[in-house]
Design an enzyme around this catalytic site. Structure first.
Site, mmCIF file in Angstrom:
data_model
loop_
_atom_site.group_PDB
_atom_site.id
_atom_site.type_symbol
_atom_site.label_atom_id
_atom_site.label_comp_id
_atom_site.label_asym_id
_atom_site.label_seq_id
_atom_site.Cartn_x
_atom_site.Cartn_y
_atom_site.Cartn_z
ATOM 1 N N HIS A 29 -11.803 -5.042 9.587
ATOM 2 C CA HIS A 29 -12.275 -4.888 8.210
ATOM 3 C C HIS A 29 -13.551 -4.068 8.120
ATOM 4 O O HIS A 29 -14.235 -4.124 7.105
ATOM 5 C CB HIS A 29 -12.551 -6.272 7.594
ATOM 6 C CG HIS A 29 -11.342 -6.915 7.000
ATOM 7 N ND1 HIS A 29 -10.274 -7.325 7.753
ATOM 8 C CD2 HIS A 29 -11.029 -7.191 5.712
ATOM 9 C CE1 HIS A 29 -9.358 -7.847 6.956
ATOM 10 N NE2 HIS A 29 -9.791 -7.784 5.708
ATOM 11 N N GLU A 54 0.817 -1.220 0.000
ATOM 12 C CA GLU A 54 0.000 0.000 0.000
ATOM 13 C C GLU A 54 0.844 1.260 0.000
ATOM 14 O O GLU A 54 0.568 2.207 -0.728
ATOM 15 C CB GLU A 54 -0.923 0.035 1.221
ATOM 16 C CG GLU A 54 -2.186 -0.786 1.085
ATOM 17 C CD GLU A 54 -1.950 -2.273 1.250
ATOM 18 O OE1 GLU A 54 -0.802 -2.664 1.557
ATOM 19 O OE2 GLU A 54 -2.897 -3.042 1.077
#
Lengths: 335, 386, 328
Positions: free
Chosen positions: A138, A69
């Site tokens: 999440h 990322e």
């Protein structure tokens, strides 16, 4: 899957499909546009948004990235700085934390720190929100957090037309933009009127006019708010629903105008209550529309717990229509 | 003392590596300074000869303090950089946190406040509604817009004054009442100039043999005259409510009293028409004293059937009042003045007072008003009968 | 593996002057900092001059440079005017960044100098992006990314090298191994101190060079850049060097001995090169004094330029938080 060429009154599509058409339009319109992200190419996208795009535009313009990322978001910053128009997908906001340094310390600082020598016309799309029973790591809603950062645009499309055209609007903007797509919205179906081919990205919108209370919300909470408004209407309470659409900059003018009309306000925000975007909105209303208020400000937010897995617990953590109805009702008809 | 770091504020000079008379060159190390992070060597940026050492070894000085002087030898090229002024901004110290304990403020016991929404407060102000008379149905019992709007149709109550006069509240109440009066009551005005020769002569004689506490003021005669005249013209004595005039069976004149600090109150002198002048004087004195102390009975506040206002000897010649709803008239007595007057074809200086009547045109008209004023004037010509 | 470097007099003088310019510039920064004209953090390049000077010889104006907070050497060697650098550090409007960035954040568009980064490792993904853009826009350019050996420990280093090789990006990774990551010696931080080996685990070709030898650095850099241009593959160059001053201005250097520093000072790039030039009669002593004078005059002019600058009006403080348009 291409849209038909001849004009139709409206097209029925999913939110997911609208996102994809936006990306496709972007790739077709400008050769400097390219996509980067995990599994956007071969896999077709974690939420199937980018399905088929790599086949159509090739691997150079629809780049699968490894699980890096920080590197690929930073690369987006550098590539934007050096003249291209990257659209980076971070699979979900939960993983964006790995790239936070590149967003906060590079993307938004470089235009300012360089004294205006460089713009960073970077778009980062992220899925956000809870409701899918995928537990604490999440299920974050951090768009409010990002809205704290000067130099960033933060967009939260909640309707089909916004999913279709906010990205295009962002492409015309030279500033780094985050687009948050709520996970519960991807499957949502709706009509896209064929005479809409652009939307503005600076303003909130009153999607339902009302007289008794303003329900101010964005993203995944919009449809729960609509549901609440429908239920309130049956009780004779007419709620005005305002879709914020952009969290940074916030369209304070529209918010204040709504509160001046209804004089009561409930803010619905899936983020954790303390220090959330609802706190910012509430404060702005208190600062600028205090004398219009005929009742205290209220909000319905995410419960301040790491999101639990068990479905009944997760549902208790998220704003629900019943809660919105109860809070709004209490303002209009106090017991 | 050089700044050797962003957060360095002071340093200790631990060692001098030169002494006066020593020549130094650009880049030479001349001293060692101890800081939080350890010992750091100090370079010099001038050429020259050390002329004097100002800070001895072992001393701790703030950044910017001159440590030593270096005299440039003739022909030396390097310019001396001027020191920036050390910022005069106060730096945080731990000492500032240890403030001497303040005497604790005695906190008055909390009186439960009425909750009023900002919008309701604004609306009430605009409509001159006394929020004390409005019942709240909002969140936490707050007064909200709907409640204020409902109150616009209700009659305006007289302000209640509690022990200890709250002048701000009173002012608000007066404002509300006066505005409403002007909004709702169609006022008409009449004035009459009255010769007080008889009255003042009589009063002088009356007071001549009385102790100061027993003497009467001219105002008492005005009051009695106005009260007696009401028996003849009862149309000015009563209240207008529900669209009709309700005459009062008794005469309780509300006597306007100015309070120190700017308040105004008009409590009733009960049975004004039946009290003797002396009794009226006593009642008036008592009311004024109690009004100024904020101790009045509620009946004194709710029962006036008409109001009289007297400006005394320092007011205007004519005072035209504003009727206090739900009353239907207010009489004003101006300042007693000495003016030329026609007496039996002569011109004489006479004590005169201008009496004014402001009345509710829904109940009376100018013809009746004039007759009422005439009656007051008549009573004042026969003070012995008051 | 050494690339031929033209050792004519002009070039040699140029190399020496470039290094001396950096050394004297840094000394001036110390002076300005101690007089509280430069504020905040100041990280000086003394001892590492040969790395920037040598590498820049291999680059052209159309190549790109990404540096770190210890960037004065890179900026000067790249050709950025010292005046706008001093002005930047004095917080003036005529600084390269209007005084917005200071010592750690030099940006210069015309020189394709993309910062200046205060986050260790933060510039690597940025450099990756610049190289990616150049490739996508079909610009023949190399992106030189400078970083210290400490940055090799950040995740960004690994992510970036992996992607640079995977996407075949024309990047020169210049690792300035000055043996200390602030106060931590390299042996105490690295399980593997062979950095070229680390790069090779990503199948990136690499080289190690004596960073105190400006000619060796230039040669290695030219070799690397030629390879990059030819193959469009990244290349890794570890330059072994030493930082003669402290990490930053406020550092008592408790982690290394004075003797060690002095030993390195004697092997410093300027002394070494100058001695070699003098021994080989490639330069005369008077020429060195001439260079000193020229450099000092440049720096004096730079300081004067900076001191004459004005401050950005506070009314402009929000300018460039958001951009109205992309600068041409």
């Amino acid at each position: 899957m291409n849209a038909p060429q001849e004009a139709v009154a409206s097209l029925r599509m999913t939110y997911r499909e609208a996102c994809k058409q936006a990306l496709r339009q972007a790739l077709l319109a400008d050769s400097r546009v390219f996509l980067m992200g995990e599994d956007i190419g071969r896999y077709g996208g974690c939420y199937a948004v980018t399905k088929g795009l790599m086949e159509e535009f090739g691997e150079a313009r629809v780049r699968d990235t490894p699980l890096s990322e920080s590197a690929f978001v930073g690369a987006g910053v550098g590539a934007a700085m050096a003249g291209t128009r990257p659209i980076v997908e971070i699979m979900t906001v939960n993983f964006s934390l790995l790239a936070l340094d590149q967003i906060l310390n590079n993307a938004v600082t470089i235009p300012y720190m360089s004294g205006g020598q460089f713009a960073i016309p970077l778009i980062i799309r992220m899925a956000t929100g809870g409701g899918r029973r995928v537990a604490a790591q999440h299920s974050h809603s951090l768009e409010g957090w990002y809205a704290h950062i000067p130099g960033l645009r933060v967009l939260t499309p909640a309707t089909i037309e916004d999913a279709r055209f906010m990205l295009i609007g962002a492409l015309a903007d030279p500033n780094p933009t985050l687009i948050f797509e709520h996970v519960m919205l991807y499957n949502m179906e709706g009509e896209l009127s064929s005479d809409i081919n652009a939307v503005d990205i600076d303003h909130a919108k009153v999607l339902r006019a009302g007289t008794d209370v303003s329900l101010i919300t964005y993203g995944g909470s919009l449809f729960k708010t609509f549901e609440a408004a429908a239920r309130l209407s049956k009780e004779g309470i007419e709620a005005e629903v305002v879709d914020l659409r952009t969290l940074r900059p916030l369209d304070t003018k529209t918010i204040l105008a709504s509160v001046a009309r209804t004089r009561r306000c409930v803010i619905i925000d899936e983020g954790w209550r303390s220090g959330s975007i609802s706190a910012e909105i509430g404060m702005r209303i208190a600062e600028q529309a205090f004398f219009e208020l005929d009742a205290p400000l209220r909000r319905v937010c995410g419960r301040e717990v790491p999101m639990p897995y068990a479905p009944h617990l997760e549902d208790a953590c998220l704003p629900q229509p019943e809660t919105i109805v109860a809070v709004a009702r209490e303002l209009v008809r106090p017991t | 003392m050089p700044a050797l770091g962003a957060d360095m504020e002071a340093g200790t000079l631990v060692e001098w590596l030169v002494k006066p008379g020593v020549r130094v060159r650009l880049g030479d190390i001349i001293a060692v300074v101890e800081t939080q992070k350890g010992a750091i060597e100090v370079e010099v940026f001038q050429e020259g000869v050390v002329s004097n050492i100002l800070v001895p070894e072992g001393e701790r000085v703030p950044v910017g303090t001159v440590l030593a002087n270096i005299e440039n030898a003739p022909g030396a090229a390097s310019p001396v950089l001027s020191q920036n002024e050390i910022a005069a901004a106060p730096k945080p110290t731990q000492d500032a946190l240890a403030e001497p304990p303040r005497p604790s403020l005695s906190v008055a016991p909390q009186v439960p406040r009425t909750k009023i929404t900002p919008a309701a407060r604004r609306r009430a102000a605009a409509l001159y509604i006394d929020l004390a008379t409005v019942k709240g149905t909002g969140v936490e019992g707050s007064i909200r817009l709907a409640d204020v709007e409902a109150a616009t149709s209700a009659p305006c109550a007289t302000p209640s004054v509690k022990r200890g006069v709250d002048l701000t509240e009173m002012r608000r109440a007066i404002a509300a009442a006066m505005s409403r009066s002007k909004r709702e009551i169609p006022h008409y005005y009449l004035t009459e100039t009255v010769d007080l020769h008889a009255a003042s002569t009589w009063t002088e004689r009356f007071n001549a043999d009385k102790a100061p506490a027993q003497r009467i003021l001219p105002a008492v005669l005005f009051l009695k005259a106005a009260a007696l005249a009401l028996r003849e013209w009862p149309q000015f004595n009563g209240v207008y409510t529900g669209g009709v005039f309700v005459p009062a069976p008794e005469v309780h004149i509300g006597w306007a009293i100015a309070l120190r600090g700017g308040g105004l109150i008009a409590p009733a002198i009960r049975d004004t028409d039946r009290k003797s002048l002396t009794e009226l004087m006593t009642a008036m004195r008592d009311l004024v004293e109690r009004a100024r102390r904020g101790i009045l009975r509620s009946s004194e506040l709710t029962s006036p059937t008409i109001t009289v206002t007297n400006v005394g000897d320092r007011g205007a010649e004519t005072v035209k009042g504003v009727i206090y709803p739900p009353q239907v008239a207010i009489i004003g007595f101006g300042r007693v003045v000495s003016r030329p007057w026609v007496v039996e074809d002569r011109i004489e200086g006479r004590p005169l007072v201008t009496v004014s009547l402001a009345a509710d045109h829904r109940v009376t008209d100018g013809h009746i008003g004039g007759l009422y004023l005439e009656a007051i004037a008549r009573y004042l010509q026969e003070p012995e009968k008051l | 593996m050494t690339h031929k470097v033209h050792l004519d007099h002009a070039h040699l003088r140029h190399l020496l002057k470039a290094m001396i310019r950096i050394r004297h510039f840094e000394a001036k920064c110390v002076e300005l900092y101690q007089a509280q004209k430069i504020l905040g953090f100041l990280h000086l390049y003394d001892g590492e001059e040969a790395v920037s000077v040598g590498v820049m010889e291999a680059l052209t104006p159309s190549d790109a440079v990404v540096a770190t907070y210890r960037e004065h050497g890179q900026a000067l060697a790249r050709g950025v005017d010292p005046g706008c650098l001093v002005a930047e550090m004095l917080g003036k409007l005529n600084g390269c960044c209007r005084g917005r960035g200071g010592s750690m954040h030099f940006f210069h568009r015309a020189h394709r100098f993309y910062g200046g980064n205060a986050i260790v490792g933060g510039g690597l993904p940025l450099a990756l992006g610049v190289a990616l853009a150049d490739k996508m826009l079909e610009r023949a350019a190399v992106t030189a990314c400078f970083f210290g050996e400490g940055a090799v420990d950040e995740g960004e280093f690994h992510e970036t090298l992996n992607l640079a090789k995977l996407w075949q990006l024309p990047m020169l990774f210049v690792c300035e191994n000055n043996l200390y990551s602030m106060g931590t010696a390299v042996e105490r931080a690295e399980a593997e101190t062979d950095f070229v080996h680390k790069a090779s685990s990503y199948k990136i070709a690499g080289d190690k060079v004596d960073g105190m030898d400006v000619v060796a650095v230039e040669s290695a850099a030219r070799n690397a850049v030629d390879k990059i241009r030819a193959t469009s593959e990244p290349y890794f160059l570890e330059c072994r060097t030493y930082r003669l001053r402290a990490h930053s201005m406020f550092d008592a250097q408790l982690y290394r001995s004075k003797e060690e520093v002095e030993a390195w000072r004697k092997k410093g790039p300027i002394i070494r090169f100058q001695t070699w030039l003098e021994e080989n009669r490639l330069i005369k002593a008077e020429e060195v004094s001439e260079i000193d004078k020229e450099v000092d005059a440049e720096i004096a002019a730079a300081v004067a330029f900076a001191e004459a600058g004005t401050l950005e009006p506070i009314s402009e403080i929000e300018r460039f938080v958001t951009m109205e348009e992309i600068p041409a």
